[in-house]
Write a protein that holds these residues in place. Structure first.
Motif, PDB file in Angstrom:
ATOM      1  N   ALA A  97       0.817  -1.220   0.000  1.00  0.00           N
ATOM      2  CA  ALA A  97       0.000   0.000   0.000  1.00  0.00           C
ATOM      3  C   ALA A  97       0.847   1.265   0.000  1.00  0.00           C
ATOM      4  N   ALA A  98       2.038   1.202   0.610  1.00  0.00           N
ATOM      5  CA  ALA A  98       2.856   2.400   0.843  1.00  0.00           C
ATOM      6  C   ALA A  98       3.030   3.296  -0.392  1.00  0.00           C
ATOM      7  N   PRO A  99       3.328   2.728  -1.575  1.00  0.00           N
ATOM      8  CA  PRO A  99       3.521   3.612  -2.748  1.00  0.00           C
ATOM      9  C   PRO A  99       2.259   4.383  -3.155  1.00  0.00           C
ATOM     10  N   HIS A 100       1.105   3.951  -2.646  1.00  0.00           N
ATOM     11  CA  HIS A 100      -0.167   4.556  -3.054  1.00  0.00           C
ATOM     12  C   HIS A 100      -0.785   5.431  -1.953  1.00  0.00           C
ATOM     13  N   HIS A 133      -6.297   1.352  10.637  1.00  0.00           N
ATOM     14  CA  HIS A 133      -5.643   0.241   9.944  1.00  0.00           C
ATOM     15  C   HIS A 133      -6.181   0.088   8.519  1.00  0.00           C
ATOM     16  N   ARG A 134      -7.497   0.234   8.353  1.00  0.00           N
ATOM     17  CA  ARG A 134      -8.107   0.077   7.021  1.00  0.00           C
ATOM     18  C   ARG A 134      -7.573   1.143   6.058  1.00  0.00           C
ATOM     19  N   LEU A 135      -7.438   2.373   6.561  1.00  0.00           N
ATOM     20  CA  LEU A 135      -6.992   3.473   5.702  1.00  0.00           C
ATOM     21  C   LEU A 135      -5.585   3.250   5.155  1.00  0.00           C
ATOM     22  N   ILE A 136      -4.688   2.783   6.014  1.00  0.00           N
ATOM     23  CA  ILE A 136      -3.298   2.646   5.559  1.00  0.00           C
ATOM     24  C   ILE A 136      -3.045   1.337   4.815  1.00  0.00           C
ATOM     25  N   LEU A 137      -3.991   0.382   4.896  1.00  0.00           N
ATOM     26  CA  LEU A 137      -3.790  -0.920   4.255  1.00  0.00           C
ATOM     27  C   LEU A 137      -4.581  -1.096   2.963  1.00  0.00           C
ATOM     28  N   SER A 181       4.419   8.839  10.944  1.00  0.00           N
ATOM     29  CA  SER A 181       5.640   9.621  10.762  1.00  0.00           C
ATOM     30  C   SER A 181       6.580   8.929   9.776  1.00  0.00           C
ATOM     31  N   ALA A 182       6.756   7.615   9.949  1.00  0.00           N
ATOM     32  CA  ALA A 182       7.640   6.861   9.057  1.00  0.00           C
ATOM     33  C   ALA A 182       7.106   6.865   7.624  1.00  0.00           C
ATOM     34  N   LEU A 183       5.804   6.716   7.462  1.00  0.00           N
ATOM     35  CA  LEU A 183       5.215   6.706   6.117  1.00  0.00           C
ATOM     36  C   LEU A 183       5.371   8.071   5.449  1.00  0.00           C
ATOM     37  N   ARG A 184       5.201   9.132   6.206  1.00  0.00           N
ATOM     38  CA  ARG A 184       5.347  10.477   5.633  1.00  0.00           C
ATOM     39  C   ARG A 184       6.796  10.741   5.205  1.00  0.00           C
TER      40      ARG A 184
END
Length: 222
Positions: A97-100, A133-137, A181-184
């Motif tokens: 999910a991270a790239p999106h 959790h749903r939002l980031i996954l 923070s890590a994702l940003r």
């Protein structure tokens, strides 16, 4: 046509009963009485039996020969199993999910975290936690994976409601903030490592059953 109607009623009955089981309104070990449920939903035994089969498939009920159907109990081993499955699958989903993940999605996830921090009862906290959790996954683009994670969150909710029906304490979720923070910063591996640890934290609490006895309850608080 009758088969289609029965299937539709069975789905509705299974959803209602599942919600009652997950919320703790029906306790582990309680017998599900076919006659009573058929009367409540004003239907025959056919859709009720199908609803029971659906609950058994979800792991929420157990059929016992000559004793009918009971709500499935759970122990520390099952809580650990769900926690480990969540850790493995949610980390997989997050990496995909991270790239999106856009700034807007991460802002919404932060709002869900703030809502959880302000929650004064376990149900509102669980809803906010699940939203985070749903939002980031969800952007992983893997619907079968997300469906499985959703089922595991339902199991987590059941454990949680069994342990913390009352006496919920307001808490600040530092793990959620660390993940965001890590994702940003584009550090997906740091976010994934924090998430993996986060969902494996198991809380323990003594609770009183409907019969008045005390027992230890375990729950995934993440």
């Amino acid at each position: 046509m009758a088969k289609t109607v029965d299937d539709t009623i069975a789905v509705r009955i299974s959803k209602v009963l599942a919600d009652r089981i997950i919320s703790g309104a029906i306790e582990p070990g309680a017998r599900l009485r076919q006659d009573h449920i058929a009367e409540e939903f004003q239907t025959s035994h056919v859709p009720v039996r199908e609803a029971f089969r659906r609950l058994e498939a979800q792991g929420l009920a157990i059929g016992e020969p000559r004793r009918g159907v009971r709500v499935a109990a759970f122990d520390l081993g099952e809580v650990r199993e769900v926690a480990e499955m969540r850790a493995a699958l949610e980390v997989l989903a997050l990496r995909n999910a991270a790239p999106h993940l856009t700034a807007a999605i991460l802002d919404r996830a932060e709002e869900a975290t703030k809502a959880g921090d302000k929650s004064r009862d376990v149900r509102s906290w669980e809803e906010a936690n699940r939203t985070f959790h749903r939002l980031i996954l969800a952007p992983c683009g893997m619907p079968r994976l997300i469906a499985t994670i959703d089922d595991l969150h339902a199991a987590s909710a059941r454990f949680l409601f069994a342990a913390w029906r009352s006496e919920w304490e307001i808490r600040t979720d530092q793990d959620h903030r660390a993940i965001l923070s890590a994702l940003r910063q584009g550090n997906t591996e740091s976010a994934a490592a924090t998430l993996g640890r986060h969902v494996q934290w198991i809380g323990q609490k003594p609770v009183r059953t409907a019969s008045g006895k005390m027992r230890e309850a375990f729950a995934i608080v993440g």
